[in-house]
Write an enzyme that holds these catalytic residues in place. Structure first.
Site, PDB file in Angstrom:
ATOM      1  N   SER A  12       0.766  -1.280  -0.001  1.00 14.38           N
ATOM      2  CA  SER A  12      -0.016  -0.007  -0.095  1.00 14.38           C
ATOM      3  C   SER A  12       0.814   1.213   0.159  1.00 14.38           C
ATOM      4  CB  SER A  12      -0.867   0.022   1.154  1.00 14.38           C
ATOM      5  OG  SER A  12      -0.072  -0.122   2.448  1.00 14.38           O
ATOM      6  N   THR A  42       6.952   4.526   1.638  1.00 13.49           N
ATOM      7  CA  THR A  42       6.483   5.887   1.192  1.00 13.49           C
ATOM      8  C   THR A  42       6.363   6.903   2.235  1.00 13.49           C
ATOM      9  OG1 THR A  42       5.715   4.798  -0.759  1.00 13.49           O
ATOM     10  CG2 THR A  42       4.837   6.932  -0.305  1.00 13.49           C
ATOM     11  N   GLY A  47      12.726  13.318   1.237  1.00  9.81           N
ATOM     12  CA  GLY A  47      13.433  14.259   0.234  1.00  9.81           C
ATOM     13  C   GLY A  47      12.705  14.710  -1.147  1.00  9.81           C
ATOM     14  N   ASP A 217       8.730  -9.991   1.981  1.00  9.38           N
ATOM     15  CA  ASP A 217       7.661 -11.130   1.865  1.00  9.38           C
ATOM     16  C   ASP A 217       7.497 -11.068   0.394  1.00  9.38           C
ATOM     17  OD1 ASP A 217       7.680 -10.728   4.476  1.00  9.38           O
ATOM     18  OD2 ASP A 217       6.313  -9.141   4.240  1.00  9.38           O
ATOM     19  N   ARG A 284      25.112   8.144  -3.134  1.00  7.75           N
ATOM     20  CA  ARG A 284      24.877   7.536  -1.746  1.00  7.75           C
ATOM     21  C   ARG A 284      25.978   6.418  -1.315  1.00  7.75           C
ATOM     22  NH1 ARG A 284      18.485   7.242  -1.282  1.00  7.75           N
ATOM     23  NH2 ARG A 284      18.034   9.347  -0.991  1.00  7.75           N
TER      24      ARG A 284
END
Length: 366
Positions: A12, A42, A47, A217, A284
């Site tokens: 979701s 989410t 950022g 999962d 990164r």
């Protein structure tokens, strides 16, 4: 208990909710989440989203070049090209659904993050993910073609080859077996198409920016069903999570460095110039490895991020959530350096899929 639907969407976050809204134009959708609906990676994203929205100062070619460089030229160039060129349309779609991004004089405010050569990150304060998740859910929960089932944990995919009613060796998916956590009950959800939007596996690591639900999962289910899994060794570490015994999983957005924040050693000395020409705004993986090297060299368990050279007003307006959170731990980022440490952040690998989401199992998308 058995339920049937046209489309089963598992997960979701932005992927699951946006996909559900699109599929609801074509048929009935069941969207499941193993926790409350908004408990997704989410929601914790701070950022923003990178997209070429300022054609005068940016281009698709520059964005593609930056991406391929940040990906050590291991990226699938065809996919990079297609996703980057499609990204402005996705931003417009999010806006149509009510998502706000910061604007000034009718133009987007664009931030800069690691690896980007241009300001191209759209954002909302320092809670971009919350803004997206909240606005998408406001549309999803009221849609007549979408049924939302929270606290429903997908346990396994329903595969044609394992059905007792059918003799078949086909790799074809017909939904999922799902555990209803509220009723302590297993149910089967039959679906013509099943979409895995289940996120990554950050909780495999002791230190991660991810919430507790990020346990891989969907990847595991797809693997058991015979889907191809690839690039799982590429786990991106975010350079700056808040270092504090009670600050579980709290991210210090890369946008802090994009706005001028600099990384410093335990003694308050800058060090990133020794590792990359972009200094604290290097990609990164480079920043995280450089920090790891400095920490091991000095025998310390954290470093610092300093944004205190900016004005109080700027910091509180640009990073209200980070400012408030740090203040809970007696860290005033308007004058104090922020203790930070790298942590597992983003699963670059996963279920092998084409750009349209198709996998090597019929009726299963990712």
């Amino acid at each position: 208990m058995q339920i049937k639907t046209d489309f089963l969407v598992i997960g979701s976050g932005i992927a699951g909710q946006l996909t559900s809204l699109e599929l609801a134009k074509k048929g009935k959708v069941i969207l499941i989440s193993k926790d409350k609906i908004k408990e997704a990676n989410t929601f914790y994203a701070q950022g923003g989203i990178a997209a070429v929205m300022d054609k005068a100062n940016d281009s698709f070619e520059k964005h593609i070049e930056d991406t391929l460089y940040a990906g050590d030229n291991l990226c699938n160039e065809e996919i990079v090209d297609e996703i980057i060129k499609e990204s402005p349309n996705v931003i417009k779609r999010l806006q149509q659904l009510g998502v706000n991004f910061e604007e000034e004089n009718s133009s987007f405010k664009l931030s800069k993050e690691g690896g980007h050569s241009r300001n191209r990150v759209l954002y909302y304060k320092d809670i971009t993910g919350q803004e997206i998740e909240n606005k998408l859910f406001s549309k999803v929960k009221d849609h007549p073609n979408i049924i939302v089932l929270a606290y429903h944990f997908a346990a396994d995919l329903i595969m044609e080859s394992k059905l007792s009613t059918v003799e078949s060796d086909e790799k074809r998916c017909w939904g999922a077996f799902v555990y209803n956590k509220l009723e302590n009950q297993m149910i089967s959800i039959g679906a013509k198409r099943t979409i895995l939007a289940t996120g990554g596996a950050g909780k495999v690591y002791l230190y991660t920016s991810n919430p507790d639900i990020a346990t891989g999962d969907g990847i595991a289910m797809a693997f058991r069903a015979g889907a191809t899994i690839q690039n799982m060794e590429f786990m991106q570490f975010h350079p700056t999570t808040l270092y504090h015994p009670y600050a579980k999983n709290f991210l210090i957005s890369e946008a802090v460095r994009g706005e001028g924040g600099v990384l410093k050693t335990i003694k308050g000395k800058q060090f990133m110039h020794k590792y990359h020409k972009l200094k604290s705004l290097a990609p990164r993986d480079i920043v995280a490895r450089s920090m790891d090297t400095e920490m091991k060299k000095d025998g310390v368990d954290h470093l610092y991020l300093d944004i205190s050279m900016k004005s109080n007003k700027f910091i509180k307006n640009r990073f209200p959530n980070i400012y408030k959170k740090c203040l809970q731990f007696n860290i005033d980022i308007t004058k104090d350096m922020i203790p930070v440490v790298p942590a597992a952040h983003y699963n670059c690998g996963g279920i092998k899929a084409k750009v349209n989401g198709t996998t090597d199992i019929d009726n299963l998308f990712a």
